[in-house]
Write a protein that holds these residues in place. Structure first.
Motif, mmCIF file in Angstrom:
data_model
loop_
_atom_site.group_PDB
_atom_site.id
_atom_site.type_symbol
_atom_site.label_atom_id
_atom_site.label_comp_id
_atom_site.label_asym_id
_atom_site.label_seq_id
_atom_site.Cartn_x
_atom_site.Cartn_y
_atom_site.Cartn_z
ATOM 1 N N THR A 13 26.636 22.553 45.705
ATOM 2 C CA THR A 13 27.094 23.642 44.848
ATOM 3 C C THR A 13 25.974 24.664 44.719
ATOM 4 O O THR A 13 24.841 24.309 44.428
ATOM 5 C CB THR A 13 27.458 23.126 43.434
ATOM 6 O OG1 THR A 13 28.421 22.102 43.546
ATOM 7 C CG2 THR A 13 27.997 24.239 42.556
ATOM 8 N N HIS A 15 25.358 28.743 43.022
ATOM 9 C CA HIS A 15 25.955 29.752 42.145
ATOM 10 C C HIS A 15 25.360 31.115 42.455
ATOM 11 O O HIS A 15 24.157 31.241 42.640
ATOM 12 C CB HIS A 15 25.727 29.384 40.676
ATOM 13 C CG HIS A 15 26.390 28.104 40.297
ATOM 14 N ND1 HIS A 15 27.639 28.066 39.747
ATOM 15 C CD2 HIS A 15 25.994 26.825 40.420
ATOM 16 C CE1 HIS A 15 27.980 26.816 39.544
ATOM 17 N NE2 HIS A 15 26.996 26.040 39.946
ATOM 18 N N THR A 17 25.646 35.129 40.889
ATOM 19 C CA THR A 17 26.132 36.019 39.835
ATOM 20 C C THR A 17 25.708 37.442 40.187
ATOM 21 O O THR A 17 24.532 37.691 40.444
ATOM 22 C CB THR A 17 25.536 35.630 38.463
ATOM 23 O OG1 THR A 17 25.879 34.268 38.179
ATOM 24 C CG2 THR A 17 26.074 36.525 37.355
ATOM 25 N N THR A 29 20.978 33.999 42.361
ATOM 26 C CA THR A 29 21.514 32.786 42.975
ATOM 27 C C THR A 29 20.618 31.589 42.685
ATOM 28 O O THR A 29 19.390 31.729 42.585
ATOM 29 C CB THR A 29 21.685 32.941 44.495
ATOM 30 O OG1 THR A 29 22.214 31.724 45.024
ATOM 31 C CG2 THR A 29 20.389 33.280 45.196
ATOM 32 N N THR A 30 21.250 30.428 42.567
ATOM 33 C CA THR A 30 20.501 29.187 42.381
ATOM 34 C C THR A 30 19.920 28.692 43.703
ATOM 35 O O THR A 30 19.133 27.763 43.720
ATOM 36 C CB THR A 30 21.408 28.094 41.792
ATOM 37 O OG1 THR A 30 22.559 27.932 42.628
ATOM 38 C CG2 THR A 30 21.842 28.438 40.380
ATOM 39 N N ASN A 66 19.402 31.922 38.211
ATOM 40 C CA ASN A 66 20.690 32.513 37.885
ATOM 41 C C ASN A 66 20.872 32.366 36.378
ATOM 42 O O ASN A 66 21.034 31.252 35.885
ATOM 43 C CB ASN A 66 21.804 31.793 38.649
ATOM 44 C CG ASN A 66 23.145 32.441 38.458
ATOM 45 O OD1 ASN A 66 23.501 32.845 37.365
ATOM 46 N ND2 ASN A 66 23.926 32.527 39.525
ATOM 47 N N PHE A 69 23.899 30.368 35.238
ATOM 48 C CA PHE A 69 23.744 28.944 35.518
ATOM 49 C C PHE A 69 22.779 28.305 34.520
ATOM 50 O O PHE A 69 22.993 27.187 34.068
ATOM 51 C CB PHE A 69 23.242 28.747 36.948
ATOM 52 C CG PHE A 69 23.194 27.313 37.378
ATOM 53 C CD1 PHE A 69 24.356 26.629 37.689
ATOM 54 C CD2 PHE A 69 21.987 26.657 37.482
ATOM 55 C CE1 PHE A 69 24.323 25.306 38.085
ATOM 56 C CE2 PHE A 69 21.931 25.335 37.882
ATOM 57 C CZ PHE A 69 23.098 24.656 38.188
ATOM 58 N N ARG A 97 29.142 23.658 36.728
ATOM 59 C CA ARG A 97 27.905 23.457 37.479
ATOM 60 C C ARG A 97 28.097 22.507 38.655
ATOM 61 O O ARG A 97 27.154 22.109 39.305
ATOM 62 C CB ARG A 97 26.817 22.904 36.559
ATOM 63 C CG ARG A 97 26.366 23.906 35.533
ATOM 64 C CD ARG A 97 25.345 23.360 34.565
ATOM 65 N NE ARG A 97 24.232 22.758 35.269
ATOM 66 C CZ ARG A 97 23.636 21.643 34.867
ATOM 67 N NH1 ARG A 97 24.041 21.011 33.808
ATOM 68 N NH2 ARG A 97 22.627 21.166 35.546
#
Length: 101
Positions: A13, A15, A17, A29-30, A66, A69, A97
């Motif tokens: 996963t 993330h 934004t 971004t993560t 993020n 997140f 998450r």
């Protein structure tokens, strides 16, 4: 970015934004900063494609952080804001998450 001996497995996963702020257009971004020539997972490859489109549209990409997140992590963490959240909010934050505690 792919798993190597002793390294963490690739993320399932990630993330992203997109934000229009006083600093301009940002893509948080993560995902960790990619390394040229390093292998990447299917999730990382898809994220890189989206981030390249964002960069081409004038967004500055911020890797490894993020804010949305981070809020989800805080809401699901009893040591963070989790103690102030209802069980339903904590469960939804964990689900968004990707089930990561």
């Amino acid at each position: 970015m792919s798993s190597t001996h002793g390294a963490a497995p690739p993320p399932t996963t990630l993330h992203i934004t997109l934000v229009h702020s006083a600093q301009g257009l940002l893509a948080y971004t993560t995902m960790a900063q990619p390394q040229r020539g390093a292998p990447c997972s299917a999730v990382e490859s898809a994220a890189l494609g989206m981030l390249n489109l964002a960069r081409g549209s004038g967004l500055q990409v911020v890797y490894g952080y993020n804010p949305a997140f981070e809020l989800l992590k805080d809401l699901s963490d009893p040591e963070g804001l989790g103690w102030q959240s209802t069980p339903e909010i904590r469960q939804r934050a964990v689900a968004v998450r990707g089930g990561q505690e």
